[in-house]
Scaffold this active site. Structure first.
Site, mmCIF file in Angstrom:
data_model
loop_
_atom_site.group_PDB
_atom_site.id
_atom_site.type_symbol
_atom_site.label_atom_id
_atom_site.label_comp_id
_atom_site.label_asym_id
_atom_site.label_seq_id
_atom_site.Cartn_x
_atom_site.Cartn_y
_atom_site.Cartn_z
ATOM 1 N N GLU A 75 0.871 -1.170 0.000
ATOM 2 C CA GLU A 75 0.000 0.000 0.000
ATOM 3 C C GLU A 75 0.916 1.230 0.000
ATOM 4 O O GLU A 75 1.804 1.327 0.856
ATOM 5 C CB GLU A 75 -0.900 0.019 1.238
ATOM 6 N N ARG A 115 5.557 -12.851 9.796
ATOM 7 C CA ARG A 115 6.200 -11.590 9.423
ATOM 8 C C ARG A 115 7.577 -11.479 10.078
ATOM 9 O O ARG A 115 7.882 -12.151 11.061
ATOM 10 C CB ARG A 115 5.324 -10.397 9.779
ATOM 11 N N LYS A 162 4.646 0.852 9.810
ATOM 12 C CA LYS A 162 4.676 2.080 8.999
ATOM 13 C C LYS A 162 4.167 3.273 9.797
ATOM 14 O O LYS A 162 4.636 4.381 9.619
ATOM 15 C CB LYS A 162 3.795 1.892 7.761
HETATM 16 P P1 ATP Z 1 -0.216 -1.399 6.576
HETATM 17 O O1 ATP Z 1 -0.560 -1.462 8.007
HETATM 18 O O2 ATP Z 1 -0.020 -0.027 6.080
HETATM 19 O O3 ATP Z 1 -1.041 -2.284 5.669
HETATM 20 P P2 ATP Z 1 1.857 -3.270 5.981
HETATM 21 O O4 ATP Z 1 3.149 -3.383 6.703
HETATM 22 O O5 ATP Z 1 0.923 -4.406 5.941
HETATM 23 O O6 ATP Z 1 1.233 -1.980 6.569
HETATM 24 P P3 ATP Z 1 1.713 -3.252 3.119
HETATM 25 O O7 ATP Z 1 2.167 -2.209 2.181
HETATM 26 O O8 ATP Z 1 0.275 -3.599 3.135
HETATM 27 O O9 ATP Z 1 2.186 -2.797 4.528
HETATM 28 O O10 ATP Z 1 2.593 -4.552 2.908
HETATM 29 C C1 ATP Z 1 2.863 -5.107 1.648
HETATM 30 C C2 ATP Z 1 3.219 -6.546 1.808
HETATM 31 O O11 ATP Z 1 4.346 -6.694 2.664
HETATM 32 C C3 ATP Z 1 2.076 -7.316 2.461
HETATM 33 O O12 ATP Z 1 1.889 -8.509 1.757
HETATM 34 C C4 ATP Z 1 2.557 -7.554 3.855
HETATM 35 O O13 ATP Z 1 2.023 -8.733 4.371
HETATM 36 C C5 ATP Z 1 4.077 -7.608 3.682
HETATM 37 N N1 ATP Z 1 4.734 -7.208 4.921
HETATM 38 C C6 ATP Z 1 4.569 -6.070 5.606
HETATM 39 N N2 ATP Z 1 5.300 -6.063 6.738
HETATM 40 C C7 ATP Z 1 5.980 -7.232 6.764
HETATM 41 C C8 ATP Z 1 6.899 -7.839 7.696
HETATM 42 N N3 ATP Z 1 7.294 -7.216 8.805
HETATM 43 N N4 ATP Z 1 7.389 -9.059 7.385
HETATM 44 C C9 ATP Z 1 7.017 -9.686 6.253
HETATM 45 N N5 ATP Z 1 6.154 -9.181 5.357
HETATM 46 C C10 ATP Z 1 5.620 -7.972 5.603
#
Ligand code: ATP
Ligand code: MG
Length: 564
Positions: free
Chosen positions: A40, A266, A276
């Site tokens: 996102e 994660r 974020k």
């Molecule tokens: P938000 O709360 O803004 O959604 P987010 O960390 O989920 O934050 P995204 O941009 O939706 O951010 O994440 C993109 C992809 O990265 C998603 O598939 C998410 O699952 C993965 N991702 C985000 N944070 C992690 C993490 N700490 N470890 C592994 N994968 C992650």
């Protein structure tokens, strides 16, 4: 997926094993594998995202399939083009190329709207006019079932008319929402008539003013996967409870493909934050110098700090992929960059805290060109020229008037070797009125280049140095960990309380080998005896050299004091 091990073993990847099994059993042609990375654009990518990128692109690479890059852009108020640009740059920097064009969930808004109409016509969605507070009340709790909204059984025609009004901007934000009609008594809260469209009178960075209703993440995500023909939709564990909903939409909509969702643990790193929201707070409140601050765990920050894509990919490989969340030690990440730079970074000398040393028996004005290897075991990195002159800079902490035997550097009356050069004997010190040492006077033994002194008395230590007249002045930024607590914000404490006040020291009077001024921005070096450094991506120039410390040579956070 419960048949798979949840033990995170080094380098293991249960998803790769799972897909391999599908291939072996003839259920999947490897070239048909399709994954996607769906950020996102509401912030910069961080090290956790690198794990997801390496996983999704890595699986496609490994099996010869494809990986899409799709912006999951359904919250226009929080998203913007700056984030989009940075994300594209980061994915490429890590060394991955997406399949075809960059995609956007917003590119499917027309189709998603049609899907919503389809659900309404099938009697599977309704416009609800409960207030947000009432919705919460009706939802029930984990232990109590919810109650049906009084609007749940509206006739299809009425729902179509109201949804049309929502779409045309005739209704106020928050006055109503489109919800899927599933089961208010489901033990899974996500199945209790989730919202699928809400009114947001906000312009969108891709679609402008075309829409004032936007689909929710849950409604957009799986259908976008289906539209793109994604076979394996890989997300983090917190979406496990959303999987029944993901499947429900796919089952009840005329989608062109049947993607399946898989979850993995994660990445969490100690001594930092990978939320974020918190990273944005650090930026917005000025605790760091923007998203690209070298102390940030963002990919842009790490890049500026001197991390290489190779080290980050190697780190993601090493931590593996499992079905459980874990906390990885920051020292594992630091190990990856040390390991990479130890093998690949050219060596150089830099004096951070200069003390003048005069070689009294070295002729004034003379420059003797010595040479040194670019790297101790990499002949391909060539030789470098080291001008030796009568006056040189050494590290202030490398000289003492007296010291015990543990101190293996320069001591008054004793010998030391200059790195890549001669053996010196310290003969005298000059002090200012306050008693501070301003110069050390030494004599050098001209027969000791690459040889021991004739008297057989070997110096105990080797120190680095830079010619005072031939070297160049530079700024060096010493970065350290941004937080001084392994779990910033643990307990009742605000995570900002755990900011490390000493995470940045700027040294303006450092001295570098002349050749280093010609370094390209982002070029990595080992400054001998000091650590790994990088020429700053934005601020370094030949006229004003600026280097950032990536990481020290040894792990000083493990409290094992490294003394030479
Ligand atoms: P938000 O709360 O803004 O959604 P987010 O960390 O989920 O934050 P995204 O941009 O939706 O951010 O994440 C993109 C992809 O990265 C998603 O598939 C998410 O699952 C993965 N991702 C985000 N944070 C992690 C993490 N700490 N470890 C592994 N994968 C992650
Ligand atoms: Mg997300």
């Amino acid at each position: 997926m419960s048949e798979h091990s949840s033990e995170p073993t080094r380098g293991s990847n249960f998803l790769r094993n799972h897909i391999q099994a599908e291939v072996d059993e003839g259920r999947l042609q490897p070239q048909d594998l399709m994954t996607r990375f769906p950020p996102e654009p509401n912030g910069y990518l961080h090290i956790g995202h690198a794990k997801s990128i390496c996983l999704n692109f890595g699986l496609a690479e490994y099996f010869g399939g494809r990986c899409n890059l799709r912006f999951d852009d359904t919250n226009p108020e929080k998203e913007n083009q700056e984030y989009i640009d940075a994300i594209l740059e980061d994915v490429r920097w890590l060394g991955f190329e997406w399949n075809g064009e960059v995609r956007h969930a917003s590119g499917y808004f027309d189709q998603l709207h049609d899907y919503a109409l389809h659900l309404i016509r099938e009697g599977l969605a309704y416009v609800d006019e409960l207030s947000a507070e009432q919705v919460r009340e009706y939802r029930g709790t984990l232990t109590e079932p919810g109650r049906n909204s009084p609007y749940r059984d509206r006739p299809v025609e009425e729902n179509l008319a109201l949804f049309e009004k929502m779409r045309n901007g005739e209704l106020d934000e928050g006055s109503c929402a489109l919800r899927a009609k599933i089961d208010m008594a489901s033990p899974n809260m996500n199945m209790r008539d989730p919202t699928i469209y809400r009114i947001r009178k906000a312009a969108h960075h891709q679609t402008g003013d075309k829409w004032c209703i936007y689909p929710t993440y849950d409604f957009a995500h799986g259908q976008s996967d289906a539209i793109e023909g994604i076979t394996h939709s890989i997300c983090t564990l917190e979406f496990e409870d959303h999987r029944p909903l993901y499947d429900w939409f796919i089952e009840h909509l005329p989608v062109p493909a049947r993607p399946r969702q898989y979850e993995f643990g994660r990445l969490n790193l100690n001594f930092t934050v990978t939320s974020k929201r918190k990273l944005k707070q650090l930026v917005d409140e000025g605790h760091v110098d923007g998203w690209r601050d070298p102390r940030m765990p963002t990919l842009q920050g790490m890049r500026r700090r001197g991390y290489t894509p190779r080290a980050i990919r190697q780190f993601c490989d090493m931590i593996g992929v499992s079905r459980s969340d874990g906390i990885v030690d920051m020292s594992a990440l630091e190990h990856s960059i040390r390991d990479d730079l130890n093998q690949n970074a050219p060596r150089a000398m830099c004096v951070l805290d200069p003390l003048k040393l005069v070689i009294t028996n070295f002729p004034q004005g003379e420059v003797e060109m010595l040479s040194a290897p670019g790297h101790p075991s990499r002949d391909d990195l060539g030789e470098r020229q080291l001008p030796l002159t009568r006056e040189i800079w050494i590290e202030r902490e490398d000289f003492r008037e007296e010291a015990n035997k543990k101190y293996k550097r320069l001591v008054l009356g004793k010998k030391v070797r200059l790195r890549n050069a001669y053996v010196l004997t310290a003969e005298d010190v000059i002090k200012d009125a306050d008693g501070n040492i301003t110069e050390v006077h030494c004599s050098y033994d001209a027969d000791t280049l690459g040889a021991d002194p004739a008297d057989g008395v070997k110096p105990k230590g080797v120190i680095h140095w830079v010619s005072a007249s031939e070297g160049r002045q530079a700024t060096v930024r010493l970065y350290d960990r941004l937080f001084n607590h392994e779990a910033p914000g643990r307990g009742d404490v605000d995570f900002l309380q755990h900011l490390n006040p000493d995470s940045l020291k700027v040294l303006d009077n450092c001295w570098i080998e002349a050749g280093l001024a010609e370094a390209q921005p982002e070029q990595n070096f080992q400054f001998e005896r000091q650590g790994y450094f990088v020429a700053d991506r934005f601020d370094h120039s030949a006229e004003q050299p600026v280097f950032n410390r990536t990481v020290e040579l040894r792990d000083s956070w493990s409290r094992i004091e490294a003394q030479d």
